[in-house]
Design a protein around this motif. Structure first.
Motif, PDB file in Angstrom:
ATOM      1  N   ASP A 158       0.823  -1.228   0.000  1.00  0.00           N
ATOM      2  CA  ASP A 158       0.000   0.000   0.000  1.00  0.00           C
ATOM      3  C   ASP A 158       0.851   1.270   0.000  1.00  0.00           C
ATOM      4  OD1 ASP A 158      -2.228  -1.565   0.094  1.00  0.00           O
ATOM      5  OD2 ASP A 158      -2.443  -1.456   2.282  1.00  0.00           O
ATOM      6  N   LEU A 159       2.139   1.110   0.306  1.00  0.00           N
ATOM      7  CA  LEU A 159       2.999   2.285   0.450  1.00  0.00           C
ATOM      8  C   LEU A 159       4.223   2.157  -0.461  1.00  0.00           C
ATOM      9  CD1 LEU A 159       3.019   2.406   4.368  1.00  0.00           C
ATOM     10  CD2 LEU A 159       1.630   3.836   2.853  1.00  0.00           C
ATOM     11  N   SER A 160       4.732   3.272  -0.923  1.00  0.00           N
ATOM     12  CA  SER A 160       5.993   3.280  -1.681  1.00  0.00           C
ATOM     13  C   SER A 160       6.948   4.227  -0.971  1.00  0.00           C
ATOM     14  CB  SER A 160       5.760   3.780  -3.108  1.00  0.00           C
ATOM     15  OG  SER A 160       4.837   2.938  -3.762  1.00  0.00           O
ATOM     16  N   VAL A 161       8.084   3.690  -0.538  1.00  0.00           N
ATOM     17  CA  VAL A 161       9.058   4.505   0.201  1.00  0.00           C
ATOM     18  C   VAL A 161      10.212   4.872  -0.729  1.00  0.00           C
ATOM     19  CG1 VAL A 161      10.566   4.609   2.229  1.00  0.00           C
ATOM     20  CG2 VAL A 161       8.444   3.260   2.322  1.00  0.00           C
ATOM     21  N   TYR A 162      10.524   6.164  -0.781  1.00  0.00           N
ATOM     22  CA  TYR A 162      11.602   6.641  -1.651  1.00  0.00           C
ATOM     23  C   TYR A 162      12.665   7.369  -0.847  1.00  0.00           C
ATOM     24  CZ  TYR A 162       8.996   5.619  -5.923  1.00  0.00           C
ATOM     25  OH  TYR A 162       8.349   4.983  -6.943  1.00  0.00           O
ATOM     26  N   ARG A 163      13.881   7.246  -1.330  1.00  0.00           N
ATOM     27  CA  ARG A 163      14.997   8.043  -0.811  1.00  0.00           C
ATOM     28  C   ARG A 163      15.429   8.976  -1.939  1.00  0.00           C
ATOM     29  NH1 ARG A 163      18.258   7.070   3.386  1.00  0.00           N
ATOM     30  NH2 ARG A 163      17.582   4.933   3.655  1.00  0.00           N
ATOM     31  N   ILE A 164      15.752  10.226  -1.597  1.00  0.00           N
ATOM     32  CA  ILE A 164      16.180  11.172  -2.637  1.00  0.00           C
ATOM     33  C   ILE A 164      17.700  11.283  -2.612  1.00  0.00           C
ATOM     34  CG2 ILE A 164      15.959  13.505  -3.539  1.00  0.00           C
ATOM     35  CD1 ILE A 164      13.327  13.748  -1.967  1.00  0.00           C
ATOM     36  N   GLY A 165      18.307  11.138  -3.792  1.00  0.00           N
ATOM     37  CA  GLY A 165      19.768  11.229  -3.880  1.00  0.00           C
ATOM     38  C   GLY A 165      20.401   9.856  -3.826  1.00  0.00           C
ATOM     39  N   GLY A 166      21.628   9.753  -4.356  1.00  0.00           N
ATOM     40  CA  GLY A 166      22.310   8.463  -4.357  1.00  0.00           C
ATOM     41  C   GLY A 166      22.160   7.780  -5.693  1.00  0.00           C
ATOM     42  N   GLY A 167      22.987   6.798  -5.882  1.00  0.00           N
ATOM     43  CA  GLY A 167      22.949   6.080  -7.161  1.00  0.00           C
ATOM     44  C   GLY A 167      23.673   6.871  -8.230  1.00  0.00           C
ATOM     45  N   PRO A 180      31.886   8.073 -11.684  1.00  0.00           N
ATOM     46  CA  PRO A 180      30.469   8.450 -11.760  1.00  0.00           C
ATOM     47  C   PRO A 180      30.059   9.232 -10.503  1.00  0.00           C
ATOM     48  CG  PRO A 180      30.691   6.101 -11.304  1.00  0.00           C
ATOM     49  CD  PRO A 180      32.074   6.625 -11.539  1.00  0.00           C
ATOM     50  N   ALA A 181      29.350  10.326 -10.707  1.00  0.00           N
ATOM     51  CA  ALA A 181      28.920  11.139  -9.549  1.00  0.00           C
ATOM     52  C   ALA A 181      27.520  10.708  -9.139  1.00  0.00           C
ATOM     53  CB  ALA A 181      28.905  12.618  -9.941  1.00  0.00           C
ATOM     54  N   ALA A 182      27.224  10.840  -7.860  1.00  0.00           N
ATOM     55  CA  ALA A 182      25.877  10.518  -7.394  1.00  0.00           C
ATOM     56  C   ALA A 182      24.933  11.625  -7.855  1.00  0.00           C
ATOM     57  CB  ALA A 182      25.863  10.420  -5.883  1.00  0.00           C
ATOM     58  N   ASP A 183      23.734  11.241  -8.244  1.00  0.00           N
ATOM     59  CA  ASP A 183      22.743  12.225  -8.673  1.00  0.00           C
ATOM     60  C   ASP A 183      21.989  12.709  -7.434  1.00  0.00           C
ATOM     61  OD1 ASP A 183      20.616  13.602  -9.614  1.00  0.00           O
ATOM     62  OD2 ASP A 183      19.963  12.105 -11.066  1.00  0.00           O
ATOM     63  N   PRO A 184      22.129  13.995  -7.076  1.00  0.00           N
ATOM     64  CA  PRO A 184      21.571  14.478  -5.814  1.00  0.00           C
ATOM     65  C   PRO A 184      20.048  14.473  -5.752  1.00  0.00           C
ATOM     66  CG  PRO A 184      22.475  16.294  -7.097  1.00  0.00           C
ATOM     67  CD  PRO A 184      22.871  15.043  -7.790  1.00  0.00           C
ATOM     68  N   THR A 185      19.397  14.431  -6.928  1.00  0.00           N
ATOM     69  CA  THR A 185      17.928  14.452  -6.877  1.00  0.00           C
ATOM     70  C   THR A 185      17.306  13.179  -7.457  1.00  0.00           C
ATOM     71  OG1 THR A 185      17.845  15.613  -8.993  1.00  0.00           O
ATOM     72  CG2 THR A 185      17.850  16.983  -7.013  1.00  0.00           C
ATOM     73  N   ARG A 186      18.120  12.136  -7.569  1.00  0.00           N
ATOM     74  CA  ARG A 186      17.591  10.872  -8.094  1.00  0.00           C
ATOM     75  C   ARG A 186      16.697  10.209  -7.047  1.00  0.00           C
ATOM     76  NH1 ARG A 186      20.150   5.463  -8.448  1.00  0.00           N
ATOM     77  NH2 ARG A 186      19.036   4.285 -10.035  1.00  0.00           N
ATOM     78  N   LEU A 187      15.553   9.699  -7.490  1.00  0.00           N
ATOM     79  CA  LEU A 187      14.646   8.991  -6.577  1.00  0.00           C
ATOM     80  C   LEU A 187      14.999   7.513  -6.574  1.00  0.00           C
ATOM     81  CD1 LEU A 187      11.150  10.490  -7.406  1.00  0.00           C
ATOM     82  CD2 LEU A 187      12.376  10.699  -5.259  1.00  0.00           C
ATOM     83  N   VAL A 188      15.181   6.957  -5.391  1.00  0.00           N
ATOM     84  CA  VAL A 188      15.501   5.533  -5.269  1.00  0.00           C
ATOM     85  C   VAL A 188      14.387   4.869  -4.465  1.00  0.00           C
ATOM     86  CG1 VAL A 188      17.197   3.863  -4.460  1.00  0.00           C
ATOM     87  CG2 VAL A 188      17.962   6.112  -5.258  1.00  0.00           C
ATOM     88  N   LEU A 189      13.750   3.875  -5.058  1.00  0.00           N
ATOM     89  CA  LEU A 189      12.701   3.140  -4.354  1.00  0.00           C
ATOM     90  C   LEU A 189      13.357   2.253  -3.294  1.00  0.00           C
ATOM     91  CD1 LEU A 189       9.629   2.554  -4.275  1.00  0.00           C
ATOM     92  CD2 LEU A 189      10.056   0.676  -5.868  1.00  0.00           C
TER      93      LEU A 189
END
Length: 422
Positions: free
Chosen positions: A321-330, A344-353
């Motif tokens: 029922d829920l989707s948890v995201y972290r912003i940044g990384g990857g 490779p640099a980390a993307d500061p605004t990338r959404l990671v599930l």
């Protein structure tokens, strides 16, 4: 318990730190006095929670009665209040001029004040005074809090804004009926400075839209509180904030070097005034442990109220029922797509599930208003939940929420904010 009276001479201040175990009651018996710009009503007991730090100031003399135990309390006759109230008078003049200007002109914008200075220099206290004095005169200035380390409007880890319609309550603090909140998720901007900039820009754009349609708010202007990190990246972020919110007055508390640096860098902006102010002698320096304790108590207050008068609800939801995201990384791009030798640099605004696992336990998560994942960064948040249990077998999550019922959105944002309830 000890009850005692303190007589204050004019333009003196009673500085108080409440003891760690018991609340302190205080009332005004004679004269007039204020706490951080808000007048105290006579003969009415105010109850301050343990470890609360505040100062009672009088312009003309007052008698105060205290009931309880303080860690420290003393009277000071040297305060920077005259200079603070002079700043208020200048801002008042600018608000009146803005109100009298045609609504489609640039001069209809009231003062946008940003308060800067090192850690523990009294920035949030001065912000409160300027807001309360303005509200007392009938204005509704906007308070913008960029200090993610402490959080005056909501929990730490957020940048937020709210209109101030009444002088700020000396005990309860900033009212939070309609705050606009963006979740950064960490107590320091160093973890993801680019995300901090993006969220500042989102908040500033919404405020600009609100001001465009509301001449009263536009003329009242804003007071912006900042964090105490003023070197290196911290300094860059300060300049970014001044620019992003179109600040017209920069108040520098107790820091000659910062003041001269800002004057130098802003000298080509004739509409920006940089003013150095003395910091109050009542400011208490805190170590990292005290700051951590303060953060925990702000989170606790969100769920349980200042006087434990709120009843948060324990709820259960399925992982699905829920989707948890972290912003940044990857990384932004695989190594094979980069020039030889480039990392490779980390993307500061990338959404990671984030998969629902035990790592979420004791996390404080924001509930986003976003309808789709790609709206998460640009959406403000509805509130926060605290994860109390994760059952991997049954795929359910148990969490504490401020109110009963379904969450206002299914997208949750996790940062590095944790809390141990106790």
């Amino acid at each position: 318990m000890t009850t005692r009276q303190v007589k204050l001479e004019k333009e003196c201040e009673l500085r108080i730190e409440v003891g760690p175990d018991m609340p302190l009651r205080l009332r005004l018996l004679m004269g007039t006095a204020e706490i951080f710009g808000t007048e105290i009503a006579p003969e009415i007991w105010l109850t301050f929670p343990p470890r609360h730090k505040f100062a009672v100031f009088t312009w003309y003399g007052a008698t105060i009665e205290m009931d309880g135990i303080t860690e420290t309390d003393y009277t000071a006759d040297e305060t920077p209040m005259i200079s603070y109230v002079n700043v208020h008078a200048v801002l008042e003049g600018r608000r009146n001029r803005a109100k009298a200007s045609p609504s489609d002109s640039d001069s209809s914008k009231g003062p946008r004040v940003i308060v800067v200075g090192p850690t523990d220099s009294g920035k949030s206290t001065l912000s409160r005074m300027l807001l309360s004095w303005a509200a007392k005169q009938g204005w509704k200035p906007t308070f913008v809090d960029l200090d993610i380390g402490q959080g005056s409007i909501t929990i730490p880890g957020c940048i937020a804004a709210t209109p101030i319609e009444m002088p700020i309550d000396p005990v309860e603090g900033v009212p939070v009926e309609m705050p606009l909140v963006y979740f950064y998720g960490h107590p320091s901007p160093s973890i993801n400075a680019d995300l901090y900039k993006v969220l500042m820009k989102e908040l500033a754009q919404i405020l600009e839209r609100q001001f465009a349609g509301n001449t009263e708010s536009r003329a009242a202007g804003m007071v912006i509180n900042t964090m105490g990190w003023i070197e290196g990246v911290g300094y860059e972020l300060l300049l970014h904030a001044i620019d992003t919110f179109n600040a017209t007055v920069v108040l520098v508390l107790g820091q000659e070097k910062l003041c001269s640096m800002l004057k130098d860098v802003l000298k080509n902006k004739p509409n920006v005034d940089v003013v150095k102010l003395q910091k109050s002698g009542g400011v208490v320096s805190r170590n990292s442990k005290a700051r951590q304790r303060s953060r925990s108590s702000r989170i606790r207050e969100y769920f349980y109220g200042l006087a434990n008068d709120l009843s948060p609800h324990s709820n259960i939801a399925n992982f699905s029922d829920l989707s948890v995201y972290r912003i940044g990384g990857g990384p932004q791009a695989p190594r094979s797509a980069l020039p030889i030798g480039a990392e490779p640099a980390a993307d500061p605004t990338r959404l990671v599930l984030v998969s629902s696992n035990r790592d979420l336990l004791h996390g404080v998560l924001a509930v986003s208003f976003a309808k789709e994942p790609d709206q998460i960064i640009s959406s403000n948040v509805a509130g926060f939940i605290y994860v109390t249990d994760i059952d991997i077998q049954r795929k359910i999550i148990t969490y504490l929420a401020p109110s009963v019922g379904d969450l206002p959105g299914r997208f949750l944002i996790v940062g590095g904010l944790t809390w141990l309830e106790g």
